[in-house]
Design a protein around this motif. Structure first.
Motif, PDB file in Angstrom:
ATOM      1  N   GLY A 187      75.684  57.169 110.495  1.00  0.00           N
ATOM      2  CA  GLY A 187      76.223  55.837 110.240  1.00  0.00           C
ATOM      3  C   GLY A 187      77.174  55.353 111.314  1.00  0.00           C
ATOM      4  N   SER A 188      77.467  56.227 112.306  1.00  0.00           N
ATOM      5  CA  SER A 188      78.291  55.813 113.443  1.00  0.00           C
ATOM      6  C   SER A 188      77.475  54.933 114.378  1.00  0.00           C
ATOM      7  CB  SER A 188      78.799  57.046 114.200  1.00  0.00           C
ATOM      8  OG  SER A 188      79.683  57.816 113.411  1.00  0.00           O
ATOM      9  N   PHE A 189      78.159  54.281 115.310  1.00  0.00           N
ATOM     10  CA  PHE A 189      77.503  53.382 116.253  1.00  0.00           C
ATOM     11  C   PHE A 189      77.869  53.752 117.687  1.00  0.00           C
ATOM     12  CE2 PHE A 189      77.482  50.988 112.352  1.00  0.00           C
ATOM     13  CZ  PHE A 189      76.317  50.227 112.395  1.00  0.00           C
ATOM     14  N   PRO A 236      69.290  42.521 119.364  1.00  0.00           N
ATOM     15  CA  PRO A 236      67.988  42.454 120.044  1.00  0.00           C
ATOM     16  C   PRO A 236      67.705  43.609 121.003  1.00  0.00           C
ATOM     17  CG  PRO A 236      69.559  41.100 121.222  1.00  0.00           C
ATOM     18  CD  PRO A 236      70.305  41.702 120.062  1.00  0.00           C
ATOM     19  N   GLY A 237      68.335  44.757 120.819  1.00  0.00           N
ATOM     20  CA  GLY A 237      68.099  45.891 121.704  1.00  0.00           C
ATOM     21  C   GLY A 237      68.996  45.859 122.927  1.00  0.00           C
ATOM     22  N   VAL A 238      68.508  46.454 124.018  1.00  0.00           N
ATOM     23  CA  VAL A 238      69.244  46.471 125.283  1.00  0.00           C
ATOM     24  C   VAL A 238      68.834  45.239 126.079  1.00  0.00           C
ATOM     25  CG1 VAL A 238      69.656  47.707 127.443  1.00  0.00           C
ATOM     26  CG2 VAL A 238      69.426  48.982 125.302  1.00  0.00           C
ATOM     27  N   ARG A 243      72.739  37.601 126.217  1.00  0.00           N
ATOM     28  CA  ARG A 243      71.661  37.508 125.236  1.00  0.00           C
ATOM     29  C   ARG A 243      71.918  38.346 123.994  1.00  0.00           C
ATOM     30  NH1 ARG A 243      68.902  33.000 126.657  1.00  0.00           N
ATOM     31  NH2 ARG A 243      68.411  32.989 128.891  1.00  0.00           N
ATOM     32  N   TRP A 244      72.994  39.164 124.016  1.00  0.00           N
ATOM     33  CA  TRP A 244      73.248  40.012 122.856  1.00  0.00           C
ATOM     34  C   TRP A 244      74.073  39.243 121.828  1.00  0.00           C
ATOM     35  CZ3 TRP A 244      76.581  42.319 119.493  1.00  0.00           C
ATOM     36  CH2 TRP A 244      76.057  43.384 118.752  1.00  0.00           C
ATOM     37  N   MET A 261      74.605  42.891 134.320  1.00  0.00           N
ATOM     38  CA  MET A 261      74.845  43.956 133.346  1.00  0.00           C
ATOM     39  C   MET A 261      73.955  43.794 132.121  1.00  0.00           C
ATOM     40  SD  MET A 261      79.003  44.460 133.392  1.00  0.00           S
ATOM     41  CE  MET A 261      78.893  46.025 132.508  1.00  0.00           C
ATOM     42  N   ILE A 262      73.619  44.930 131.530  1.00  0.00           N
ATOM     43  CA  ILE A 262      72.864  44.954 130.283  1.00  0.00           C
ATOM     44  C   ILE A 262      73.639  45.798 129.273  1.00  0.00           C
ATOM     45  CG2 ILE A 262      70.588  44.569 131.288  1.00  0.00           C
ATOM     46  CD1 ILE A 262      70.146  47.550 131.383  1.00  0.00           C
ATOM     47  N   GLY A 263      73.299  45.652 128.015  1.00  0.00           N
ATOM     48  CA  GLY A 263      73.998  46.438 127.015  1.00  0.00           C
ATOM     49  C   GLY A 263      73.370  46.313 125.653  1.00  0.00           C
ATOM     50  N   GLY A 264      73.904  47.104 124.726  1.00  0.00           N
ATOM     51  CA  GLY A 264      73.407  47.082 123.363  1.00  0.00           C
ATOM     52  C   GLY A 264      74.198  48.027 122.482  1.00  0.00           C
ATOM     53  N   ILE A 265      73.792  48.084 121.232  1.00  0.00           N
ATOM     54  CA  ILE A 265      74.417  48.941 120.234  1.00  0.00           C
ATOM     55  C   ILE A 265      73.339  49.687 119.477  1.00  0.00           C
ATOM     56  CG2 ILE A 265      75.696  48.945 118.047  1.00  0.00           C
ATOM     57  CD1 ILE A 265      77.443  46.736 119.086  1.00  0.00           C
ATOM     58  N   GLY A 266      73.556  50.980 119.265  1.00  0.00           N
ATOM     59  CA  GLY A 266      72.651  51.789 118.474  1.00  0.00           C
ATOM     60  C   GLY A 266      73.389  52.438 117.317  1.00  0.00           C
ATOM     61  N   ARG A 267      72.704  52.628 116.201  1.00  0.00           N
ATOM     62  CA  ARG A 267      73.298  53.228 115.001  1.00  0.00           C
ATOM     63  C   ARG A 267      72.700  54.608 114.765  1.00  0.00           C
ATOM     64  NH1 ARG A 267      72.246  53.811 109.532  1.00  0.00           N
ATOM     65  NH2 ARG A 267      74.068  53.625 108.145  1.00  0.00           N
TER      66      ARG A 267
END
Length: 280
Positions: A187-189, A236-238, A243-244, A261-267
């Protein structure tokens, strides 16, 4: 030099002739916590990519959006690695707007970052500023100030915002991310932003960073996506930073500046999710 404003305020032991990634970033943003050597690199960066300042601001903007998203998902404790110099809309400020009890541990190895951070947060008992090297996960995760503040049996928001690109391939950034990820509860991100090699300007900028700062790797989207192995990417992913989950429509100018730069979040999946996916 006596009376030189670039040296008078430096903490004891700081080499003002040696650049720092955190201080170069501060200079690009137009901050004052930097030295001439840092500003010289910032000037070269802005020569190669004139909209780099806008790009840096977009990184700060996604930090706010990402932390707000995590706090909205119930995350009330954050580990911000390579946090950099304090500026507007820091992690604890955004998180505590949603939950005043949110706790944040900042980690950096730059003495100026630590000195400024501790001064800023002296009266906030829900934050800590820790001196440690992100390349040593065990030391970070077992640091007394970290373990006293954060409960790793519960979900944590792990931030690696504009950090991994300052690690060389020899530092094995994917392995380091994996070690941090494996210490987190289900459940962490995991929240990452990273320089992108998708444009000629980015590839030229990488040469500037490596030649002057000794770090600053511009990696592919596929490589950055691999850092999220073991997590479920949040839509929307990486993507390029503007756009995030933008707060407002993205303009062409913002989109162009954000190509650096690009980025995102995963759970991290809950254990029940893992059992279902494995057919157990």
């Amino acid at each position: 030099m006596p009376g030189d404003p670039t040296t008078d305020w430096a903490p004891t032991g700081i080499d003002v002739d040696k650049p720092s990634a955190a201080r170069v970033y501060d200079a690009i943003l137009g901050g004052k916590d930097n030295f001439a050597v840092d500003r010289a690199i910032a000037d070269r960066v802005l020569t190669v990519m004139p909209n780099a300042r806008t790009g840096a601001m977009l990184n700060r903007a996604i930090l706010e959006r990402g932390v707000r998203y995590l706090a909205g998902r119930g995350v009330d404790q954050f580990l911000d690695l390579g946090s950099g110099l304090p500026t507007v809309r820091n992690t604890h400020e955004v998180a505590q707007e949603t939950n005043p009890q949110a706790r944040v541990a900042y980690v950096d190895h730059d003495p100026i970052v630590v000195a400024h951070g501790r001064a800023l947060l002296a009266d906030d008992d829900r934050t800590r500023v820790v001196t440690a090297d992100v390349r040593e996960p065990h030391k970070v995760l077992t640091h007394p100030d970290v373990v006293q503040l954060l409960d790793f049996t519960r979900p944590v928001g792990l931030l690696l915002v504009a950090v991994l690109h300052h690690l060389a391939d020899a530092d094995e950034p994917a392995r380091l991310v994996r070690e941090y990820r494996d210490a987190l509860a289900p459940g962490s991100f995991l929240f990452i932003t990273h320089f992108s090699d998708s444009t000629p300007e980015g590839r030229e900028l990488e040469k500037v960073f490596l030649a002057t700062l000794g770090s600053g790797r511009f990696r592919s989207r596929a490589t950055v996506e691999d850092f999220f192995t073991g997590t479920d990417l949040v839509e929307p992913g990486v993507v390029f930073l503007p756009r995030w989950r933008p707060d407002r429509p993205v303009t062409d100018e913002a989109a162009y500046a954000g190509l650096g730069m690009i980025g995102g979040i995963g759970r991290l999946p809950d254990r029940v999710d893992e059992m279902r996916s494995s057919g157990a």
